[in-house]
Design a protein around this motif. Sequence first.
Motif, PDB file in Angstrom:
ATOM      1  N   LYS A 193       0.830  -1.205   0.000  1.00  0.00           N
ATOM      2  CA  LYS A 193       0.000   0.000   0.000  1.00  0.00           C
ATOM      3  C   LYS A 193       0.858   1.246   0.000  1.00  0.00           C
ATOM      4  CE  LYS A 193      -4.077  -1.734   2.353  1.00  0.00           C
ATOM      5  NZ  LYS A 193      -4.870  -1.599   3.571  1.00  0.00           N
ATOM      6  N   ARG A 194       1.963   1.197   0.769  1.00  0.00           N
ATOM      7  CA  ARG A 194       2.862   2.340   0.829  1.00  0.00           C
ATOM      8  C   ARG A 194       3.490   2.576  -0.544  1.00  0.00           C
ATOM      9  NH1 ARG A 194       4.746   4.486   5.617  1.00  0.00           N
ATOM     10  NH2 ARG A 194       6.680   5.664   5.443  1.00  0.00           N
ATOM     11  N   MET A 195       3.797   1.484  -1.240  1.00  0.00           N
ATOM     12  CA  MET A 195       4.343   1.597  -2.590  1.00  0.00           C
ATOM     13  C   MET A 195       3.365   2.336  -3.499  1.00  0.00           C
ATOM     14  SD  MET A 195       4.955  -1.440  -5.264  1.00  0.00           S
ATOM     15  CE  MET A 195       3.332  -1.303  -5.963  1.00  0.00           C
ATOM     16  N   LEU A 196       2.073   1.962  -3.408  1.00  0.00           N
ATOM     17  CA  LEU A 196       1.097   2.625  -4.270  1.00  0.00           C
ATOM     18  C   LEU A 196       0.904   4.080  -3.872  1.00  0.00           C
ATOM     19  CD1 LEU A 196      -1.388  -0.308  -4.556  1.00  0.00           C
ATOM     20  CD2 LEU A 196      -0.038   0.669  -6.371  1.00  0.00           C
ATOM     21  N   ALA A 197       1.090   4.396  -2.574  1.00  0.00           N
ATOM     22  CA  ALA A 197       0.977   5.786  -2.145  1.00  0.00           C
ATOM     23  C   ALA A 197       2.108   6.616  -2.745  1.00  0.00           C
ATOM     24  CB  ALA A 197       1.017   5.865  -0.622  1.00  0.00           C
ATOM     25  N   TYR A 198       3.333   6.083  -2.722  1.00  0.00           N
ATOM     26  CA  TYR A 198       4.439   6.796  -3.359  1.00  0.00           C
ATOM     27  C   TYR A 198       4.202   6.913  -4.861  1.00  0.00           C
ATOM     28  CZ  TYR A 198       7.666   7.222   0.534  1.00  0.00           C
ATOM     29  OH  TYR A 198       8.262   7.609   1.688  1.00  0.00           O
TER      30      TYR A 198
ATOM     31  N   ALA B  89      -4.513  -4.403  -3.510  1.00  0.00           N
ATOM     32  CA  ALA B  89      -3.541  -4.581  -2.437  1.00  0.00           C
ATOM     33  C   ALA B  89      -4.256  -4.859  -1.123  1.00  0.00           C
ATOM     34  CB  ALA B  89      -2.662  -3.334  -2.315  1.00  0.00           C
ATOM     35  N   GLY B  90      -5.383  -4.136  -0.903  1.00  0.00           N
ATOM     36  CA  GLY B  90      -6.143  -4.352   0.324  1.00  0.00           C
ATOM     37  C   GLY B  90      -6.743  -5.742   0.388  1.00  0.00           C
TER      38      GLY B  90
ATOM     39  N   VAL C 222      -1.508 -12.258   8.648  1.00  0.00           N
ATOM     40  CA  VAL C 222      -1.750 -11.094   9.501  1.00  0.00           C
ATOM     41  C   VAL C 222      -2.257 -10.012   8.570  1.00  0.00           C
ATOM     42  CG1 VAL C 222      -0.742  -9.598  11.222  1.00  0.00           C
ATOM     43  CG2 VAL C 222       0.319 -11.799  10.721  1.00  0.00           C
ATOM     44  N   LYS C 223      -3.214  -9.199   9.042  1.00  0.00           N
ATOM     45  CA  LYS C 223      -3.794  -8.239   8.114  1.00  0.00           C
ATOM     46  C   LYS C 223      -2.868  -7.049   7.917  1.00  0.00           C
ATOM     47  CE  LYS C 223      -7.805  -5.577   7.003  1.00  0.00           C
ATOM     48  NZ  LYS C 223      -7.865  -6.013   5.631  1.00  0.00           N
ATOM     49  N   THR C 224      -1.990  -7.167   6.940  1.00  0.00           N
ATOM     50  CA  THR C 224      -1.094  -6.068   6.601  1.00  0.00           C
ATOM     51  C   THR C 224      -0.668  -6.257   5.157  1.00  0.00           C
ATOM     52  OG1 THR C 224       1.078  -5.116   6.972  1.00  0.00           O
ATOM     53  CG2 THR C 224       0.792  -7.382   7.593  1.00  0.00           C
TER      54      THR C 224
ATOM     55  N   GLY D 126     -11.534 -13.527   1.662  1.00  0.00           N
ATOM     56  CA  GLY D 126     -11.006 -12.170   1.734  1.00  0.00           C
ATOM     57  C   GLY D 126     -12.031 -11.177   1.237  1.00  0.00           C
ATOM     58  N   ASP D 127     -11.580  -9.960   0.986  1.00  0.00           N
ATOM     59  CA  ASP D 127     -12.483  -8.946   0.467  1.00  0.00           C
ATOM     60  C   ASP D 127     -12.894  -9.304  -0.955  1.00  0.00           C
ATOM     61  OD1 ASP D 127     -11.856  -7.846   2.816  1.00  0.00           O
ATOM     62  OD2 ASP D 127     -10.693  -6.175   2.012  1.00  0.00           O
ATOM     63  N   ARG D 128     -14.114  -8.907  -1.317  1.00  0.00           N
ATOM     64  CA  ARG D 128     -14.599  -9.197  -2.670  1.00  0.00           C
ATOM     65  C   ARG D 128     -13.865  -8.365  -3.707  1.00  0.00           C
ATOM     66  NH1 ARG D 128     -20.693  -8.761  -1.281  1.00  0.00           N
ATOM     67  NH2 ARG D 128     -20.794 -10.446   0.233  1.00  0.00           N
ATOM     68  N   LEU D 129     -13.748  -8.918  -4.913  1.00  0.00           N
ATOM     69  CA  LEU D 129     -12.958  -8.271  -5.953  1.00  0.00           C
ATOM     70  C   LEU D 129     -13.818  -7.514  -6.960  1.00  0.00           C
ATOM     71  CD1 LEU D 129     -10.330 -11.026  -6.648  1.00  0.00           C
ATOM     72  CD2 LEU D 129      -9.951  -8.831  -5.594  1.00  0.00           C
ATOM     73  N   ILE D 130     -15.128  -7.415  -6.689  1.00  0.00           N
ATOM     74  CA  ILE D 130     -16.001  -6.861  -7.731  1.00  0.00           C
ATOM     75  C   ILE D 130     -15.700  -5.393  -8.007  1.00  0.00           C
ATOM     76  CG2 ILE D 130     -17.811  -6.607  -5.989  1.00  0.00           C
ATOM     77  CD1 ILE D 130     -19.382  -7.260  -8.965  1.00  0.00           C
ATOM     78  N   ALA D 131     -15.404  -4.615  -6.931  1.00  0.00           N
ATOM     79  CA  ALA D 131     -15.184  -3.177  -7.150  1.00  0.00           C
ATOM     80  C   ALA D 131     -13.936  -2.906  -7.997  1.00  0.00           C
ATOM     81  CB  ALA D 131     -15.108  -2.459  -5.805  1.00  0.00           C
ATOM     82  N   PRO D 132     -12.752  -3.490  -7.645  1.00  0.00           N
ATOM     83  CA  PRO D 132     -11.603  -3.260  -8.526  1.00  0.00           C
ATOM     84  C   PRO D 132     -11.824  -3.806  -9.922  1.00  0.00           C
ATOM     85  CG  PRO D 132     -11.034  -4.815  -6.795  1.00  0.00           C
ATOM     86  CD  PRO D 132     -12.331  -4.219  -6.430  1.00  0.00           C
ATOM     87  N   ALA D 133     -12.570  -4.925 -10.060  1.00  0.00           N
ATOM     88  CA  ALA D 133     -12.814  -5.478 -11.386  1.00  0.00           C
ATOM     89  C   ALA D 133     -13.589  -4.481 -12.238  1.00  0.00           C
ATOM     90  CB  ALA D 133     -13.576  -6.793 -11.273  1.00  0.00           C
TER      91      ALA D 133
END
Lengths: 496, 115
Positions: A300-305, A347-348, A356-358, A449-456
């Motif tokens: 996530k930090r990578m995507l922020a940069y 990434a999320g 571990v959730k990170t 895990g979290d659903r992938l529909i939104a990024p799709a």
Amino acid sequence: MTNEFLVVLPILVPLTAAVIAIALRRRHEVQAAWSFGSMLTSLVFAVLLLADVWGQGRPLVFQLGGWPAPFGISLVADVLSALMAVMCQLVLAGGFLYALGCRDQCAQYPMFYPLFLLLATGLTGAMLTGDLFNLFVFAELLVFAGAALTAMSDDRFGAEAAYKYFYISLVASIALLLACGSLYVSYGTLNMADLARRIAADPSPPLVLPAMAFLMVFFMVKGAVMPFHFWQPDFHTAAPTPVHAVLSSVVVKLGIYGFFRMTTLLFPGQAELIRPVLVVAGAVGVWFGGLGAVGTYDAKRMLAYSTLGQLGFILVAIGWGTPLALAAAIVYAFNHSLLKAAMLMLAGSVASRAPVKTAAFDVITGVGKKMPLAGVLFLLGGMGLAGIPPLNGFIGKLMLFQSGVESQAYLPLAVIGLAGIVTLVYVMRAFQRIWWVPMPAGAKTKPYGDRLIAPAILIALSLALGLWAEPLLRLAYDTVAWLSVPEQYVRVVLGG
Amino acid sequence: MIELFTALAISALFAIGVFQLLRRNLIRSAMGVAIVSNAINLFLLASGAYRGEVAAYANLAGQTARQPSDALPQALILTAIVIGMGAFAVVLALVYVLSLRYKTSDSDEVKGLRH
């Protein structure tokens, strides 16, 4: 002229819905359905607004309370504002969809959806307002909602991230208030159209330059531009996924929008002073963001940069300021919003499957083996960020480089062109770590895990806009044609 | 004369506020935010304070030739005061959470996100 109400609806619908959603807090499913429904309604209104403004070829103005400009507060939707509003609402709706299917504890809290709707209100309002002080109010609403959403994150460092974000945004708001005061002393008005007219007529008052500087500080903090970026990577490591997917993609576009307004509407006469700053800050940001993304420990930090770097490209384009460059900046900004939101959601969702959730690379190594669809989407999104066809990112980058050649700015062109390769490096590195490398022995992924529909959906949209780019390009060129004649904007807002 | 005093007051508040805002102590820097936002309020007031002679709310139409004062900066300040109070409250709440979680009031010790 009932069409005028279209301007106020994308702001009013989420605001009203937030209040009602608070009343529904005891029934979580009802609240979620209500909030998502009103978010979609608001998106529909924003699209209708864009269609109306673009189709009729004139800005729509709503004078709040019926007071004529410049005495009351005007909400103005020209093509740029309407396009930005649609972009924001689209990504916000995507973030909402992700929040509905995500396994974070914080999305179950009774105040999560109301705060998300308030975030939508603040962001859309800041894009659509035609008054500087009103911009301050909406920006504060945005920051309050964003900080609260970050502080309730599952991550134990959420409060620290929220503190940094809130504190630096407060300093930005102070700068905006100073700019408001300076401009009010000089011209006796805060209506942007009226200001534009008066500044063009008489740019001599001594406080105009300080006001410009304060406005730039405000928009640079909002847009996380290079010297004011320091809150951003920390923030993205700790915030909940649906929140930072929205904040990193569309909230930073408030800064971009502000620079558009500053160089084309408020200070076109003084734009020669602003543009070199934008080119330098953008070119430095491209490299800083790219190298920062390569050297980081967390996806996530990578995507922020990476956001810092991608915003650098847009800033350089605004700094060149030719019609082609401005059109490129609009296309690039739209495309970056879709792709960056989708990438952060991916990434999320990888982090949600990790033991571990990170999103730290040493934890999510090989987690992607269990989620091939996310891998395909991540690869597509990464190609879009790096500017490889067939995604829309390619078109934005092509236009950007064309405009650089056209304005013969070879040095910045070479600087940002080389940095484009860095994008490929960090995206591929993340892809390898998550999807190619085998998992360390003994590590176990979570089954769900979290659903992938939104990024799709967001990636599909970006792919569609890459294959069939004609409407977006035409929209961008029309927007630039409008921006080049600020007198029209002034005339429509002030009447007559 | 009053202009000079207002200018001095604004600059003094700004100086004190910015100094506190940059301190390492979390509580002092929160105080700095409050002081700076008051300096801003005074600055906004000064932007319209010297125009007109009668209070803006007085309804004296036709009774006097004196010019009413400018109401807009006052409206701006009222809004800015309310928002500033909310912002100060949120900062204090966040500082409270941080002090519970990190057992410190030194902002250099709040570094869980830095590696």
